[in-house]
Write a protein that holds these residues in place. Structure first.
Motif, short mmCIF file in Angstrom:
data_model
loop_
_atom_site.label_atom_id
_atom_site.label_comp_id
_atom_site.label_asym_id
_atom_site.label_seq_id
_atom_site.Cartn_x
_atom_site.Cartn_y
_atom_site.Cartn_z
N ASP A 99 0.78 -1.05 -0.05
CA ASP A 99 0.04 -0.05 0.21
C ASP A 99 1.01 1.50 -0.08
N ILE A 100 0.50 2.16 -0.77
CA ILE A 100 1.32 3.49 -0.96
C ILE A 100 0.07 4.57 -0.92
N LEU A 101 0.29 5.72 -0.67
CA LEU A 101 -0.53 7.01 -0.77
C LEU A 101 0.01 7.64 -1.88
N SER A 102 -0.84 7.93 -2.92
CA SER A 102 -0.73 8.56 -4.07
C SER A 102 -1.37 10.13 -4.35
N TYR A 103 -0.80 11.01 -4.67
CA TYR A 103 -1.53 12.32 -5.34
C TYR A 103 -2.39 11.77 -6.28
N ILE A 104 -3.54 12.70 -6.14
CA ILE A 104 -4.62 12.52 -6.95
C ILE A 104 -4.45 13.69 -8.43
N GLU A 105 -4.09 13.17 -9.37
CA GLU A 105 -3.80 14.19 -10.49
C GLU A 105 -4.64 14.63 -11.48
N ASP A 106 -6.00 13.74 -11.36
CA ASP A 106 -6.93 14.28 -12.24
C ASP A 106 -7.93 14.75 -11.38
N ASP A 107 -8.19 16.18 -11.87
CA ASP A 107 -9.12 17.20 -11.20
C ASP A 107 -10.39 16.78 -11.04
N ALA A 108 -11.01 16.08 -11.87
CA ALA A 108 -12.53 15.51 -11.77
C ALA A 108 -12.32 14.54 -10.55
N GLU A 109 -11.31 13.53 -10.42
CA GLU A 109 -11.35 12.60 -9.37
C GLU A 109 -11.33 13.45 -8.14
N TRP A 110 -10.27 14.38 -8.11
CA TRP A 110 -10.06 15.07 -6.63
C TRP A 110 -11.40 15.84 -6.28
N ASP A 111 -11.91 16.36 -7.17
CA ASP A 111 -13.15 17.26 -6.81
C ASP A 111 -14.40 16.29 -6.46
N MET A 112 -14.54 15.12 -6.89
CA MET A 112 -15.47 14.01 -6.47
C MET A 112 -15.19 13.74 -5.05
N VAL A 113 -13.94 13.40 -4.61
CA VAL A 113 -13.59 13.03 -3.48
C VAL A 113 -13.89 14.28 -2.56
N ALA A 114 -13.38 15.16 -2.87
CA ALA A 114 -13.63 16.55 -2.01
C ALA A 114 -14.96 16.76 -1.78
N GLU A 115 -16.01 16.64 -2.77
CA GLU A 115 -17.47 16.92 -2.47
C GLU A 115 -17.99 15.74 -1.42
N VAL A 116 -17.58 14.48 -1.55
CA VAL A 116 -18.13 13.44 -0.74
C VAL A 116 -17.79 13.83 0.53
N TYR A 117 -16.15 14.19 0.85
CA TYR A 117 -15.96 14.74 2.09
C TYR A 117 -16.49 15.85 2.82
N ASP A 118 -16.73 16.82 2.01
CA ASP A 118 -17.47 18.25 2.41
C ASP A 118 -18.84 17.68 2.85
N THR A 119 -19.46 16.84 2.09
CA THR A 119 -20.99 16.38 2.35
C THR A 119 -21.08 15.64 3.83
N LEU A 120 -19.93 14.68 4.00
CA LEU A 120 -19.85 14.04 5.39
C LEU A 120 -19.56 15.07 6.42
N TYR A 121 -18.49 15.81 6.11
CA TYR A 121 -18.48 16.89 6.93
C TYR A 121 -19.48 17.76 7.56
N PHE A 122 -20.31 18.00 6.45
CA PHE A 122 -21.25 19.02 6.79
C PHE A 122 -22.32 18.35 7.57
N GLN A 123 -22.58 17.05 7.24
CA GLN A 123 -23.62 16.11 8.04
C GLN A 123 -23.13 15.99 9.56
N GLU A 124 -21.59 15.63 9.79
CA GLU A 124 -21.23 15.42 11.13
C GLU A 124 -21.42 16.91 11.68
N GLN A 125 -21.32 17.87 11.20
CA GLN A 125 -21.48 19.19 11.84
C GLN A 125 -23.36 19.57 12.25
N GLY A 126 -23.80 18.73 11.92
CA GLY A 126 -25.23 18.75 12.21
C GLY A 126 -26.21 19.26 11.16
#
Length: 97
Positions: free
Chosen positions: A64-91
């Motif tokens: 296992d290795i950690l890799s940078y995400i070079e594809d902007d669409a992939e990065w945006d997708m992950v960021a959107e999922v995280y933002d949605t989860l973070y927003f839900q955790e904040q109530g």
């Protein structure tokens, strides 16, 4: 690298050979891929530091290795999922924005 878990501290080495500690904020499984959301864990970091998103990949030897995400669409997708989860955790209340 073994299984990555939330609240775990990882030490990553930059291009100059300097070690930096990061706290794993979230581990996400999206479309059969694993992503980690990291925040600097160093004492000189501040609340304005941005999260780092890395993808869990395998190297040539199957480790296992950690890799940078070079594809902007992939990065945006992950960021959107995280933002949605973070927003839900904040109530889900945007009064504090």
């Amino acid at each position: 690298m073994s299984e990555v878990e939330s609240n775990q501290i990882l030490t990553l080495t930059d291009e100059e050979g300097n070690d930096h500690e990061f706290e794993v904020i979230q581990v996400l499984e999206i479309e059969d891929k694993t992503y980690t959301i990291l925040m600097p864990a160093e004492e000189n970091s501040n609340d304005e530091d941005e999260a780092i998103i890395l993808r869990m990949d395998k190297d040539g030897e199957g480790n296992d290795i950690l890799s940078y995400i070079e594809d902007d669409a992939e990065w945006d997708m992950v960021a959107e999922v995280y933002d949605t989860l973070y927003f839900q955790e904040q109530g889900g209340n945007d009064d504090n924005l």
